[in-house]
Scaffold this motif. Structure first.
Motif, PDB file in Angstrom:
ATOM      1  N   SER A 116     -26.703   4.201   9.131  1.00  0.00           N
ATOM      2  CA  SER A 116     -27.082   5.716   9.251  1.00  0.00           C
ATOM      3  C   SER A 116     -25.651   6.524   9.728  1.00  0.00           C
ATOM      4  CB  SER A 116     -28.194   5.955  10.335  1.00  0.00           C
ATOM      5  OG  SER A 116     -27.750   5.804  11.576  1.00  0.00           O
ATOM      6  N   GLY A 117     -25.612   7.768   9.463  1.00  0.00           N
ATOM      7  CA  GLY A 117     -24.683   8.531   9.695  1.00  0.00           C
ATOM      8  C   GLY A 117     -24.551   9.821   8.908  1.00  0.00           C
ATOM      9  N   LEU A 118     -23.523  10.536   9.282  1.00  0.00           N
ATOM     10  CA  LEU A 118     -23.280  11.661   8.394  1.00  0.00           C
ATOM     11  C   LEU A 118     -23.038  11.778   7.124  1.00  0.00           C
ATOM     12  CD1 LEU A 118     -21.153  14.083  11.128  1.00  0.00           C
ATOM     13  CD2 LEU A 118     -23.635  14.035  10.491  1.00  0.00           C
ATOM     14  N   PRO A 119     -23.419  12.384   6.195  1.00  0.00           N
ATOM     15  CA  PRO A 119     -23.046  12.052   4.798  1.00  0.00           C
ATOM     16  C   PRO A 119     -21.755  11.999   4.295  1.00  0.00           C
ATOM     17  CG  PRO A 119     -24.864  13.652   4.968  1.00  0.00           C
ATOM     18  CD  PRO A 119     -24.343  13.435   6.321  1.00  0.00           C
ATOM     19  N   GLU A 120     -20.687  12.873   5.252  1.00  0.00           N
ATOM     20  CA  GLU A 120     -19.232  12.838   4.866  1.00  0.00           C
ATOM     21  C   GLU A 120     -18.856  11.525   5.309  1.00  0.00           C
ATOM     22  OE1 GLU A 120     -20.006  15.796   8.246  1.00  0.00           O
ATOM     23  OE2 GLU A 120     -21.147  15.143   6.517  1.00  0.00           O
ATOM     24  N   ALA A 121     -19.386  10.510   6.215  1.00  0.00           N
ATOM     25  CA  ALA A 121     -19.107   9.493   6.566  1.00  0.00           C
ATOM     26  C   ALA A 121     -18.970   8.459   5.413  1.00  0.00           C
ATOM     27  CB  ALA A 121     -19.733   8.858   7.740  1.00  0.00           C
ATOM     28  N   PHE A 122     -20.341   8.381   4.795  1.00  0.00           N
ATOM     29  CA  PHE A 122     -20.460   7.620   3.703  1.00  0.00           C
ATOM     30  C   PHE A 122     -19.644   7.842   2.421  1.00  0.00           C
ATOM     31  CE2 PHE A 122     -24.594   6.828   6.080  1.00  0.00           C
ATOM     32  CZ  PHE A 122     -24.716   5.648   5.819  1.00  0.00           C
ATOM     33  N   GLU A 123     -19.510   9.266   2.120  1.00  0.00           N
ATOM     34  CA  GLU A 123     -18.561   9.819   1.188  1.00  0.00           C
ATOM     35  C   GLU A 123     -17.375   9.159   1.307  1.00  0.00           C
ATOM     36  OE1 GLU A 123     -16.982  13.717  -0.824  1.00  0.00           O
ATOM     37  OE2 GLU A 123     -18.267  14.009   0.836  1.00  0.00           O
ATOM     38  N   ALA A 124     -16.823   9.139   2.709  1.00  0.00           N
ATOM     39  CA  ALA A 124     -15.358   8.740   2.863  1.00  0.00           C
ATOM     40  C   ALA A 124     -15.443   7.296   2.760  1.00  0.00           C
ATOM     41  CB  ALA A 124     -15.066   9.088   4.462  1.00  0.00           C
ATOM     42  N   ALA A 125     -16.291   6.381   3.049  1.00  0.00           N
ATOM     43  CA  ALA A 125     -16.247   5.073   2.896  1.00  0.00           C
ATOM     44  C   ALA A 125     -16.423   4.633   1.485  1.00  0.00           C
ATOM     45  CB  ALA A 125     -17.717   4.326   3.643  1.00  0.00           C
ATOM     46  N   GLY A 126     -17.145   5.351   0.688  1.00  0.00           N
ATOM     47  CA  GLY A 126     -17.124   4.981  -0.614  1.00  0.00           C
ATOM     48  C   GLY A 126     -17.716   3.591  -0.947  1.00  0.00           C
ATOM     49  N   GLY A 127     -17.056   3.199  -2.061  1.00  0.00           N
ATOM     50  CA  GLY A 127     -17.444   1.812  -2.395  1.00  0.00           C
ATOM     51  C   GLY A 127     -17.276   0.481  -1.606  1.00  0.00           C
ATOM     52  N   LEU A 128     -16.441   0.826  -0.689  1.00  0.00           N
ATOM     53  CA  LEU A 128     -16.093  -0.520   0.241  1.00  0.00           C
ATOM     54  C   LEU A 128     -17.201  -0.938   1.142  1.00  0.00           C
ATOM     55  CD1 LEU A 128     -12.596   0.822   2.054  1.00  0.00           C
ATOM     56  CD2 LEU A 128     -13.059  -1.156   0.120  1.00  0.00           C
ATOM     57  N   LEU A 129     -18.463   0.077   1.127  1.00  0.00           N
ATOM     58  CA  LEU A 129     -19.502  -0.608   1.996  1.00  0.00           C
ATOM     59  C   LEU A 129     -20.212  -1.754   1.105  1.00  0.00           C
ATOM     60  CD1 LEU A 129     -21.291   2.671   3.350  1.00  0.00           C
ATOM     61  CD2 LEU A 129     -20.071   0.835   4.700  1.00  0.00           C
ATOM     62  N   ASP A 130     -20.208  -1.549  -0.330  1.00  0.00           N
ATOM     63  CA  ASP A 130     -20.655  -2.465  -1.127  1.00  0.00           C
ATOM     64  C   ASP A 130     -19.793  -3.632  -1.394  1.00  0.00           C
ATOM     65  OD1 ASP A 130     -23.121  -0.801  -2.030  1.00  0.00           O
ATOM     66  OD2 ASP A 130     -21.760   0.412  -3.044  1.00  0.00           O
ATOM     67  N   SER A 131     -18.428  -3.556  -0.827  1.00  0.00           N
ATOM     68  CA  SER A 131     -17.733  -4.816  -1.235  1.00  0.00           C
ATOM     69  C   SER A 131     -18.262  -5.877  -0.416  1.00  0.00           C
ATOM     70  CB  SER A 131     -16.281  -4.313  -1.025  1.00  0.00           C
ATOM     71  OG  SER A 131     -15.985  -4.108   0.521  1.00  0.00           O
ATOM     72  N   PHE A 132     -18.984  -5.684   0.662  1.00  0.00           N
ATOM     73  CA  PHE A 132     -19.223  -6.918   1.636  1.00  0.00           C
ATOM     74  C   PHE A 132     -20.804  -6.977   1.732  1.00  0.00           C
ATOM     75  CE2 PHE A 132     -18.397  -3.411   4.443  1.00  0.00           C
ATOM     76  CZ  PHE A 132     -19.560  -3.212   5.102  1.00  0.00           C
ATOM     77  N   ALA A 133     -21.655  -6.223   0.750  1.00  0.00           N
ATOM     78  CA  ALA A 133     -23.116  -6.337   1.103  1.00  0.00           C
ATOM     79  C   ALA A 133     -23.920  -6.245  -0.241  1.00  0.00           C
ATOM     80  CB  ALA A 133     -23.541  -4.970   1.928  1.00  0.00           C
ATOM     81  N   GLY A 134     -24.957  -6.608  -0.204  1.00  0.00           N
ATOM     82  CA  GLY A 134     -25.869  -6.896  -1.452  1.00  0.00           C
ATOM     83  C   GLY A 134     -26.741  -5.464  -1.321  1.00  0.00           C
ATOM     84  N   LYS A 135     -26.909  -4.899  -0.243  1.00  0.00           N
ATOM     85  CA  LYS A 135     -27.897  -3.714  -0.199  1.00  0.00           C
ATOM     86  C   LYS A 135     -27.435  -2.934   1.131  1.00  0.00           C
ATOM     87  CE  LYS A 135     -32.076  -3.386  -1.790  1.00  0.00           C
ATOM     88  NZ  LYS A 135     -33.363  -3.348  -1.804  1.00  0.00           N
ATOM     89  N   VAL A 136     -27.210  -1.696   0.627  1.00  0.00           N
ATOM     90  CA  VAL A 136     -26.911  -0.804   1.944  1.00  0.00           C
ATOM     91  C   VAL A 136     -27.901   0.419   1.991  1.00  0.00           C
ATOM     92  CG1 VAL A 136     -25.205   0.714   2.976  1.00  0.00           C
ATOM     93  CG2 VAL A 136     -24.282  -1.164   1.616  1.00  0.00           C
ATOM     94  N   ALA A 186     -15.460  -9.636   0.421  1.00  0.00           N
ATOM     95  CA  ALA A 186     -14.901  -8.418  -0.066  1.00  0.00           C
ATOM     96  C   ALA A 186     -13.576  -8.876  -1.076  1.00  0.00           C
ATOM     97  CB  ALA A 186     -14.351  -7.185   1.112  1.00  0.00           C
ATOM     98  N   LEU A 187     -12.660  -9.778  -0.528  1.00  0.00           N
ATOM     99  CA  LEU A 187     -11.641 -10.380  -1.178  1.00  0.00           C
ATOM    100  C   LEU A 187     -12.025 -10.772  -2.598  1.00  0.00           C
ATOM    101  CD1 LEU A 187      -9.595 -12.555   1.187  1.00  0.00           C
ATOM    102  CD2 LEU A 187      -8.656 -10.555   0.212  1.00  0.00           C
ATOM    103  N   ARG A 188     -13.022 -11.546  -2.515  1.00  0.00           N
ATOM    104  CA  ARG A 188     -13.517 -11.914  -3.951  1.00  0.00           C
ATOM    105  C   ARG A 188     -13.884 -10.742  -4.884  1.00  0.00           C
ATOM    106  NH1 ARG A 188     -17.159 -15.753  -1.457  1.00  0.00           N
ATOM    107  NH2 ARG A 188     -18.884 -14.216  -1.971  1.00  0.00           N
ATOM    108  N   ARG A 189     -14.089  -9.515  -4.447  1.00  0.00           N
ATOM    109  CA  ARG A 189     -14.520  -8.324  -5.300  1.00  0.00           C
ATOM    110  C   ARG A 189     -13.073  -7.634  -5.584  1.00  0.00           C
ATOM    111  NH1 ARG A 189     -20.505  -7.427  -2.134  1.00  0.00           N
ATOM    112  NH2 ARG A 189     -21.474  -9.107  -3.392  1.00  0.00           N
ATOM    113  N   GLY A 190     -12.159  -8.061  -5.088  1.00  0.00           N
ATOM    114  CA  GLY A 190     -10.888  -7.554  -5.339  1.00  0.00           C
ATOM    115  C   GLY A 190     -10.297  -6.461  -4.478  1.00  0.00           C
TER     116      GLY A 190
END
Length: 314
Positions: free
Chosen positions: A151-171, A34-38
């Motif tokens: 898995s989780g509520l849609p609002e949880a994913f909305e709140a997380a935003g792009g930070l999930l992609d910062s440490f993963a190849g596929k979510v 995640a650091l490497r991705r800014g």
């Protein structure tokens, strides 16, 4: 949405902060990726050496989970359910400190009945939970290519935003309630545990019958009997290197979770049960903290084999 990977978010992840609790082999890799991705990252671990490793990579490290409470998303890459609950609800827990709208990503492999309970407790404080166990091991974590089974509520994913992609190849978005992600991870661990045990058994059979270990590996990797776990773990055996990338004791725990969940469902798992006994036997021999490919040492002791690297039958 179910059955597919998340699209990359349009908002800049750099504007928001990620906390990573647990700077072990996977947690450190995720935090550095995640650091490497800014992304600004705060890493948390009680171990001085783990904090030093993260700081050497340019991150900010703290010793107490409470000190990541100002982060927008907190990724928990701890060992088990007990540690997860302590981080969230213990005396210095995050549950009472996170701001409303923050997101917890619970990534330990746990019984699928637990994440819905955590989700409900956090929701009462205005905090979201994503049930997000991960796969890929230390190598994929370091590359920023872990798979997140979320898995989780849609609002949880909305709140997380792009930070999930910062440490993963596929979510993977697997459903709109906590527990589904852990169910999928449980199935993954069933397969992984059985495949590693089968790889160790098969290699031991070949050695006992007089096959050259390296040629055996190369032929199987080009044949129908190959599995990803065979391809990945057998080189540890060939090199005589049992440095734990994932330890025997991890599968003692994880296959225990699989078997407990199946028992509640009155569902038989004879293969998983047999594999679990192999990990238990290997741990009882004193190899529990070694790489999970050390299951081969159980067979070596049973059959009096000398393994590559000069290890004998003990």
């Amino acid at each position: 949405m179910t059955g597919g990977a998340t699209a990359k978010e349009q908002e800049p992840a750099q504007a928001r902060t990620l906390g990573v609790v647990g700077l072990g082999s996977m947690g450190l890799g995720a935090a550095v990726s995640a650091l490497r991705r800014g992304v600004p990252v705060v890493g948390c671990d009680p171990r001085t050496e783990a904090r030093a490793a993260f700081e050497a990579a340019g991150g900010r490290a703290v010793a107490r989970a409470a000190d990541v409470a100002d982060c927008d998303v907190v990724l928990l890459l701890v060992v088990n359910a007990t540690q997860t609950e302590d981080v969230l609800f213990g005396p210095d827990g995050l549950a009472t400190r996170l701001r409303r709208g923050a997101v917890v990503v619970a990534s330990a492999t746990v019984d699928p009945v637990l994440p819905p309970q955590w989700e409900a407790r956090l929701a009462g404080r205005g905090v979201h939970l994503i049930d997000g166990p991960v796969s890929g091991g230390a190598t994929k974590a370091a590359e920023g290519q872990m798979t997140v089974m979320a898995s989780g509520l849609p609002e949880a994913f909305e709140a997380a935003g792009g930070l999930l992609d910062s440490f993963a190849g596929k979510v993977w978005r697997l459903g709109d309630r906590a527990g589904i992600g852990s169910t999928v991870k449980m199935v993954n661990q069933h397969l992984a545990g059985v495949h590693i045990a089968a790889a160790c058994e098969a290699m031991s059979l070949g050695l006992r019958a007089g096959a050259d270990a390296r040629q055996l590996y190369e032929v199987i990797c080009a044949s129908a009997g190959m599995s990803w776990m065979f391809q990945n773990r057998v080189p540890h055996i060939l090199e005589g290197d049992y440095t734990p990338r994932s330890a025997v004791n991890i599968f003692v725990k994880d296959l225990g979770i699989v078997l407990d969940a199946a028992r509640k469902l009155s569902f038989p798992l004879p293969l998983a049960a047999s594999a679990h006994q192999l990990y238990l036997a290997t741990a009882a021999m004193g190899h529990g903290a070694e790489d999970d490919s050390a299951v081969v040492k159980y067979y070596a002791a049973l059959a009096g084999l000398t393994l590559p690297g000069g290890e004998g039958d003990a």
